[in-house]
Scaffold this motif. Structure first.
Motif, mmCIF file in Angstrom:
data_model
loop_
_atom_site.group_PDB
_atom_site.id
_atom_site.type_symbol
_atom_site.label_atom_id
_atom_site.label_comp_id
_atom_site.label_asym_id
_atom_site.label_seq_id
_atom_site.Cartn_x
_atom_site.Cartn_y
_atom_site.Cartn_z
ATOM 1 N N ARG A 92 -5.337 3.048 9.304
ATOM 2 C CA ARG A 92 -5.465 1.602 9.192
ATOM 3 C C ARG A 92 -4.100 1.005 8.878
ATOM 4 O O ARG A 92 -3.369 1.512 8.029
ATOM 5 C CB ARG A 92 -6.461 1.236 8.106
ATOM 6 C CG ARG A 92 -6.733 -0.263 7.925
ATOM 7 C CD ARG A 92 -7.816 -0.437 6.871
ATOM 8 N NE ARG A 92 -8.164 -1.831 6.635
ATOM 9 C CZ ARG A 92 -7.629 -2.595 5.671
ATOM 10 N NH1 ARG A 92 -6.705 -2.089 4.870
ATOM 11 N NH2 ARG A 92 -8.030 -3.847 5.515
ATOM 12 N N GLU A 111 -4.922 -5.282 10.096
ATOM 13 C CA GLU A 111 -5.276 -6.481 9.344
ATOM 14 C C GLU A 111 -4.002 -7.260 9.020
ATOM 15 O O GLU A 111 -2.891 -6.715 9.048
ATOM 16 C CB GLU A 111 -6.000 -6.108 8.050
ATOM 17 C CG GLU A 111 -7.289 -5.339 8.248
ATOM 18 C CD GLU A 111 -8.376 -6.149 8.921
ATOM 19 O OE1 GLU A 111 -8.327 -7.401 8.810
ATOM 20 O OE2 GLU A 111 -9.257 -5.550 9.559
ATOM 21 N N ASP A 158 -4.635 -7.942 -1.883
ATOM 22 C CA ASP A 158 -6.045 -8.122 -1.547
ATOM 23 C C ASP A 158 -6.438 -7.427 -0.240
ATOM 24 O O ASP A 158 -7.628 -7.354 0.079
ATOM 25 C CB ASP A 158 -6.365 -9.617 -1.427
ATOM 26 C CG ASP A 158 -6.115 -10.368 -2.725
ATOM 27 O OD1 ASP A 158 -6.444 -9.811 -3.783
ATOM 28 O OD2 ASP A 158 -5.557 -11.484 -2.667
ATOM 29 N N VAL A 159 -5.463 -6.943 0.502
ATOM 30 C CA VAL A 159 -5.745 -6.382 1.826
ATOM 31 C C VAL A 159 -5.403 -4.900 1.919
ATOM 32 O O VAL A 159 -6.154 -4.108 2.501
ATOM 33 C CB VAL A 159 -4.967 -7.162 2.921
ATOM 34 C CG1 VAL A 159 -5.263 -6.587 4.308
ATOM 35 C CG2 VAL A 159 -5.313 -8.644 2.877
ATOM 36 N N VAL A 160 -4.281 -4.514 1.348
ATOM 37 C CA VAL A 160 -3.805 -3.132 1.490
ATOM 38 C C VAL A 160 -4.644 -2.194 0.624
ATOM 39 O O VAL A 160 -4.805 -2.411 -0.574
ATOM 40 C CB VAL A 160 -2.315 -3.017 1.106
ATOM 41 C CG1 VAL A 160 -1.853 -1.561 1.206
ATOM 42 C CG2 VAL A 160 -1.463 -3.901 2.007
ATOM 43 N N ARG A 161 -5.174 -1.140 1.254
ATOM 44 C CA ARG A 161 -5.989 -0.142 0.563
ATOM 45 C C ARG A 161 -5.199 1.155 0.436
ATOM 46 O O ARG A 161 -4.271 1.402 1.209
ATOM 47 C CB ARG A 161 -7.261 0.128 1.356
ATOM 48 C CG ARG A 161 -8.119 -1.078 1.663
ATOM 49 C CD ARG A 161 -9.221 -0.694 2.629
ATOM 50 N NE ARG A 161 -10.009 -1.840 3.077
ATOM 51 C CZ ARG A 161 -10.840 -1.803 4.110
ATOM 52 N NH1 ARG A 161 -10.983 -0.671 4.787
ATOM 53 N NH2 ARG A 161 -11.515 -2.883 4.460
ATOM 54 N N PRO A 162 -5.575 1.994 -0.503
ATOM 55 C CA PRO A 162 -4.923 3.307 -0.585
ATOM 56 C C PRO A 162 -5.022 4.049 0.750
ATOM 57 O O PRO A 162 -6.081 4.091 1.364
ATOM 58 C CB PRO A 162 -5.721 4.021 -1.679
ATOM 59 C CG PRO A 162 -6.249 2.922 -2.535
ATOM 60 C CD PRO A 162 -6.563 1.798 -1.593
ATOM 61 N N ASP A 194 -3.397 3.164 3.495
ATOM 62 C CA ASP A 194 -3.006 2.316 4.627
ATOM 63 C C ASP A 194 -1.532 2.499 4.981
ATOM 64 O O ASP A 194 -0.723 2.921 4.140
ATOM 65 C CB ASP A 194 -3.233 0.835 4.303
ATOM 66 C CG ASP A 194 -4.693 0.438 4.354
ATOM 67 O OD1 ASP A 194 -5.514 1.244 4.830
ATOM 68 O OD2 ASP A 194 -5.011 -0.684 3.909
ATOM 69 N N CYS A 211 2.985 -3.519 -2.227
ATOM 70 C CA CYS A 211 2.084 -2.602 -1.519
ATOM 71 C C CYS A 211 2.158 -1.202 -2.140
ATOM 72 O O CYS A 211 2.397 -0.206 -1.430
ATOM 73 C CB CYS A 211 2.437 -2.540 -0.035
ATOM 74 S SG CYS A 211 2.300 -4.118 0.827
ATOM 75 N N ASP A 233 -0.082 0.799 -3.162
ATOM 76 C CA ASP A 233 -1.132 1.727 -2.768
ATOM 77 C C ASP A 233 -0.984 2.230 -1.332
ATOM 78 O O ASP A 233 -1.725 3.120 -0.912
ATOM 79 C CB ASP A 233 -2.506 1.062 -2.912
ATOM 80 C CG ASP A 233 -2.859 0.778 -4.367
ATOM 81 O OD1 ASP A 233 -2.370 1.525 -5.240
ATOM 82 O OD2 ASP A 233 -3.601 -0.184 -4.614
#
Length: 224
Positions: A123, A156, A169-173, A175, A195, A197
């Motif tokens: 992602r 995204e 609020d958008v970046v996930r571990p 990514d 960022c 994560d």
């Protein structure tokens, strides 16, 4: 002025400008490489924060000039600053559209992601500087769609300012982050900080060969 008259054509690129010297060097490298390909004299310029300023270059222009903005979306500079500077020129000047969004930029982003260690299917979050201009938001969403197609995976959007969601609020571990920036500097530093994560934060698009291809194509089209 809608087209240059007869005579040697010069290329002027115009980037935003940054206090980061390496960031400004990106614009100079792109202009120099495009000049070789086109066989035209070329000069890099900046809206602010670095010299030469675009407004001064327009005043000093001595012959037909093609201007290719190295800006990735529509905004105040494209709507106001650049046209006002062009009006100061005493020679024919053709002002192009912003460099992005464009499929070639998306391909360059993919290359930077792969260089950074991103893998197929991962992602991706495209992080842009952001703007309160609705046209800029549309451009950023178009850039996301182009990157998703080039990456062949989910992408995204996050922005550092203006409209849109923030990286936190958008970046996930896990990514991968693709900075929608041409040059390093303040915003790229912020992306790295915001960022934590992300598994991968790619380099900026930079003076990639595909960026030079795009500048050459834009300049050639404006001169025809």
């Amino acid at each position: 002025m809608t087209s240059p008259e007869s005579g040697p054509t010069a290329l002027v690129t115009v980037a935003h400008g940054t206090r980061n010297l390496a960031g400004n060097e990106i614009a100079r490298l792109v202009a120099a490489a495009a000049a070789v390909r086109l066989g035209w004299p070329a000069r890099a310029s900046f809206v602010e924060l670095s010299e030469p300023l675009f407004a001064d270059v327009m005043v000093e222009a001595e012959g037909p000039t093609i201007v290719v903005p190295l800006l990735l979306s529509t905004g105040f500079h494209m709507r106001t600053d650049l046209p006002e500077a062009v009006e100061k020129a005493s020679v024919p000047v053709v002002l192009g559209a912003p460099l992005g969004p464009d499929p070639l930029l998306a391909e360059a982003q993919v290359a930077r992601l792969l260089e950074a260690g991103a893998v197929a299917g991962q992602r991706v979050v495209l992080v842009a500087a952001g703007s309160t201009d609705e046209a800029a938001t549309r451009d950023q969403l178009a850039a996301v769609a182009l990157l998703s197609r080039a990456w062949n995976g989910p992408v995204e959007l996050a922005t550092l300012s203006g409209h849109g969601s923030r990286p936190a609020d958008v970046v996930r571990p896990g990514d991968a982050v693709s900075p929608y920036l041409l040059s390093p500097g303040f915003f790229h530093d912020r992306i790295r900080r915001e960022c934590p994560d992300a598994a991968v934060v790619a380099e900026v698009i930079g003076a990639h060969e595909l960026v030079v291809d795009l500048v050459v194509a834009r300049a050639s089209a404006l001169a025809s």
